[in-house]
Design a protein around this motif. Structure first.
Motif, PDB file in Angstrom:
ATOM      1  N   ASN A   1     -58.091 -31.804   8.419  1.00  0.00           N
ATOM      2  CA  ASN A   1     -56.990 -32.778   8.336  1.00  0.00           C
ATOM      3  C   ASN A   1     -56.597 -33.144   9.767  1.00  0.00           C
ATOM      4  OD1 ASN A   1     -56.097 -33.245   5.452  1.00  0.00           O
ATOM      5  ND2 ASN A   1     -56.155 -31.012   5.491  1.00  0.00           N
ATOM      6  N   GLN A   2     -57.374 -34.035  10.364  1.00  0.00           N
ATOM      7  CA  GLN A   2     -57.273 -34.268  11.795  1.00  0.00           C
ATOM      8  C   GLN A   2     -56.168 -35.230  12.198  1.00  0.00           C
ATOM      9  OE1 GLN A   2     -61.093 -34.859  13.608  1.00  0.00           O
ATOM     10  NE2 GLN A   2     -61.974 -33.073  12.605  1.00  0.00           N
ATOM     11  N   ASP A   3     -55.379 -35.704  11.222  1.00  0.00           N
ATOM     12  CA  ASP A   3     -54.212 -36.527  11.550  1.00  0.00           C
ATOM     13  C   ASP A   3     -52.987 -35.664  11.849  1.00  0.00           C
ATOM     14  OD1 ASP A   3     -55.600 -38.896  11.267  1.00  0.00           O
ATOM     15  OD2 ASP A   3     -55.075 -39.132   9.149  1.00  0.00           O
ATOM     16  N   VAL A   4     -53.106 -34.362  11.620  1.00  0.00           N
ATOM     17  CA  VAL A   4     -51.996 -33.459  11.916  1.00  0.00           C
ATOM     18  C   VAL A   4     -51.911 -33.271  13.436  1.00  0.00           C
ATOM     19  CG1 VAL A   4     -51.009 -31.170  11.570  1.00  0.00           C
ATOM     20  CG2 VAL A   4     -52.308 -32.257   9.724  1.00  0.00           C
ATOM     21  N   SER A   5     -50.703 -33.435  13.978  1.00  0.00           N
ATOM     22  CA  SER A   5     -50.512 -33.294  15.420  1.00  0.00           C
ATOM     23  C   SER A   5     -50.259 -31.834  15.788  1.00  0.00           C
ATOM     24  CB  SER A   5     -49.317 -34.141  15.878  1.00  0.00           C
ATOM     25  OG  SER A   5     -48.105 -33.556  15.422  1.00  0.00           O
TER      26      SER A   5
END
Length: 199
Positions: free
Chosen positions: A71-75
């Protein structure tokens, strides 16, 4: 009412908005133990919502397995929020965060969570962009804190094979020490029972 124990939407385009629609139903199942939202295009808001399911409260047992792979949109802020929730009040035993590029910063906040948590046994951080410094922090936590960790997956990171070997050796040694302590306790209990019978 039928109880839901495991729920998976791995690889779907769930997004934070879709998860928000699901949350009331998930919160209504007190025995929910395993969630798999890997590769679901989640962001920080999705992580915030998932954090509410971690602790045991109001008759809910809390999650023991959580998958949030890719889930690479998590900062970095989102991963920090998850680490805080795990450290503060979590029953998690297995955590899968592979293929999220949070690097050494993420390794640092997760190390704090590992040091504070007394239930985690398996953490998968394959392909998370963790470097040697992050690996050294994990090693320090495993070597110096009484965690229940049995397996830490660190493949496909920028960590030397030597350091990964040291981490695995430390995990194996602590696992063996735990087994020895348990066997010693059981033996002492058995001897005490036999002495009572003899008397």
């Amino acid at each position: 009412m039928k109880h839901l124990f495991c729920f998976s939407l791995h690889g779907t385009s769930l997004t934070d908005e879709g998860l928000e629609c699901l949350m009331p139903a998930l919160q209504a199942h007190p025995k929910l133990q395993s969630l798999d939202f890997g590769d679901c295009q989640l962001g920080d808001d999705g992580i915030r919502q998932i954090c509410t399911l971690l602790p045991s409260s109001k008759g809910r047992k809390g999650l023991i397995e959580l998958t949030l792979s890719a889930n690479q949109d998590v900062s970095l802020q989102g991963w920090t929020q998850l680490a805080i929730a795990i450290a503060a009040n979590s029953q998690l035993q297995s955590l899968y965060l592979d293929y999220n590029n949070f690097g050494d910063y993420g390794a640092g906040v997760l190390s704090v969570a590992l040091a504070a948590n007394s239930t985690l046994e398996r953490v998968d951080l394959e392909g998370c962009g963790v470097g040697e410094k992050g690996g050294e922090v994990f090693f320090a936590v495993i070597a110096n804190y009484p965690t229940k960790m049995q397996e830490l997956v660190l493949f496909e990171n920028n960590i030397s094979a030597e350091l990964i070997g040291q981490i695995n050796d430390c995990l194996n040694q602590k696992s063996q020490d735990s087994i020895d302590e348990e066997e010693s306790f059981e033996k002492s209990q058995e001897e005490g029972h036999n002495n009572e019978v003899a008397c």
